[in-house]
Design an enzyme around this catalytic site. Structure first.
Site, short mmCIF file in Angstrom:
data_model
loop_
_atom_site.label_atom_id
_atom_site.label_comp_id
_atom_site.label_asym_id
_atom_site.label_seq_id
_atom_site.Cartn_x
_atom_site.Cartn_y
_atom_site.Cartn_z
N ASP A 31 0.85 -1.19 0.00
CA ASP A 31 0.00 0.00 0.00
C ASP A 31 0.89 1.24 0.00
O ASP A 31 1.89 1.31 0.72
CB ASP A 31 -0.95 0.00 1.21
CG ASP A 31 -2.10 0.95 1.00
OD1 ASP A 31 -3.24 0.48 0.82
OD2 ASP A 31 -1.87 2.19 1.01
N ASN A 87 -12.67 -3.00 2.84
CA ASN A 87 -13.57 -1.85 2.95
C ASN A 87 -14.64 -1.99 1.87
O ASN A 87 -14.33 -2.27 0.71
CB ASN A 87 -12.79 -0.54 2.77
CG ASN A 87 -11.80 -0.31 3.89
OD1 ASN A 87 -12.03 -0.73 5.03
ND2 ASN A 87 -10.70 0.35 3.59
N GLN A 94 -14.01 2.78 1.41
CA GLN A 94 -13.55 2.24 0.12
C GLN A 94 -13.39 3.38 -0.88
O GLN A 94 -14.30 4.20 -1.05
CB GLN A 94 -14.55 1.20 -0.43
CG GLN A 94 -14.02 0.50 -1.68
CD GLN A 94 -14.94 -0.61 -2.20
OE1 GLN A 94 -16.04 -0.80 -1.69
NE2 GLN A 94 -14.48 -1.30 -3.21
N VAL A 96 -11.30 2.61 -3.94
CA VAL A 96 -11.02 1.97 -5.23
C VAL A 96 -12.03 0.84 -5.40
O VAL A 96 -12.07 -0.10 -4.58
CB VAL A 96 -9.58 1.42 -5.28
CG1 VAL A 96 -9.32 0.76 -6.64
CG2 VAL A 96 -8.56 2.53 -5.03
N HIS A 100 -10.32 -5.46 -3.37
CA HIS A 100 -8.96 -5.69 -2.88
C HIS A 100 -9.03 -5.94 -1.38
O HIS A 100 -9.90 -5.40 -0.68
CB HIS A 100 -8.06 -4.49 -3.17
CG HIS A 100 -8.62 -3.20 -2.66
ND1 HIS A 100 -9.61 -2.52 -3.35
CD2 HIS A 100 -8.38 -2.50 -1.54
CE1 HIS A 100 -9.94 -1.44 -2.67
NE2 HIS A 100 -9.21 -1.40 -1.55
N HIS A 102 -6.94 -5.59 2.20
CA HIS A 102 -5.80 -5.03 2.93
C HIS A 102 -5.27 -6.12 3.86
O HIS A 102 -6.04 -6.70 4.65
CB HIS A 102 -6.23 -3.85 3.79
CG HIS A 102 -6.76 -2.67 3.03
ND1 HIS A 102 -6.02 -1.55 2.77
CD2 HIS A 102 -7.97 -2.46 2.44
CE1 HIS A 102 -6.75 -0.68 2.09
NE2 HIS A 102 -7.94 -1.20 1.87
P1 5GP Z 1 -9.62 1.39 -0.13
O1 5GP Z 1 -9.59 2.78 0.47
O2 5GP Z 1 -10.38 1.39 -1.43
O3 5GP Z 1 -10.05 0.31 0.83
O4 5GP Z 1 -8.11 1.03 -0.44
C1 5GP Z 1 -7.39 1.58 -1.51
C2 5GP Z 1 -5.95 1.57 -1.09
O5 5GP Z 1 -5.16 1.73 -2.25
C3 5GP Z 1 -5.57 2.70 -0.12
O6 5GP Z 1 -5.10 2.15 1.10
C4 5GP Z 1 -4.49 3.47 -0.87
O7 5GP Z 1 -3.45 3.91 -0.03
C5 5GP Z 1 -4.02 2.47 -1.91
N1 5GP Z 1 -3.53 3.09 -3.13
C6 5GP Z 1 -4.17 4.05 -3.86
N2 5GP Z 1 -3.43 4.38 -4.93
C7 5GP Z 1 -2.32 3.59 -4.89
C8 5GP Z 1 -1.19 3.48 -5.75
O8 5GP Z 1 -1.04 4.16 -6.77
N3 5GP Z 1 -0.24 2.56 -5.40
C9 5GP Z 1 -0.37 1.78 -4.28
N4 5GP Z 1 0.62 0.92 -4.02
N5 5GP Z 1 -1.43 1.88 -3.44
C10 5GP Z 1 -2.40 2.77 -3.75
#
Ligand code: 5GP
Length: 113
Positions: A31, A87, A94, A96, A100, A102
């Site tokens: 992340d 999430n 969430q 993205v 996915h 974590h």
């Molecule tokens: P969500 O918030 O949808 O549960 O998780 C998305 C995760 O993707 C976040 O923890 C964020 O830090 C990670 N993330 C977003 N953009 C990038 C990226 O360009 N590269 C990486 N390695 N992680 C990303």
């Protein structure tokens, strides 16, 4: 057609991020904004499922493959114990909408959940 997700763009090499592990249908990255000493993301190569509820209903074997890779990574990157978080929905954080997991590990003893 909708835009490819950020994770599809990483998988395709359009956005730089080291792919630290992969199986036939799943890959893993670190992340970019870690919330624990070990904070990895385990992601299906397919962007067909927006969240874990859709994935569980549509392809439970793929969900199992994600959990298996999470377990393998936890053994490699921490003491084998880990927290697995999906999430689900914007009000749960969430951001993205390409499902996915974590994988959090290391120094989690003080967390209450
Ligand atoms: P969500 O918030 O949808 O549960 O998780 C998305 C995760 O993707 C976040 O923890 C964020 O830090 C990670 N993330 C977003 N953009 C990038 C990226 O360009 N590269 C990486 N390695 N992680 C990303």
């Amino acid at each position: 057609m909708s835009e490819p997700s950020i994770f599809t763009r990483i998988l395709d090499g359009d956005i730089p991020s080291e792919i630290i592990a992969e199986t036939e249908n799943v890959f893993a990255i670190r992340d970019i904004a870690p919330q624990a000493p070990v904070h990895l993301l385990v992601i299906p190569k397919s962007a067909d499922y927006r969240n874990v509820v859709e994935l569980a209903a549509g392809d439970p074997a793929l969900l199992a493959e994600m959990v298996g890779l999470a377990n393998t990574l936890a053994a490699e990157h921490t003491d084998g114990d880990f927290r697995l978080i999906f999430n689900t929905g914007p009000n749960a954080g969430q951001t993205v909408f390409h499902v996915h997991a974590h994988v959090l590990g290391g120094g989690l003893e003080e967390h209450t959940l």
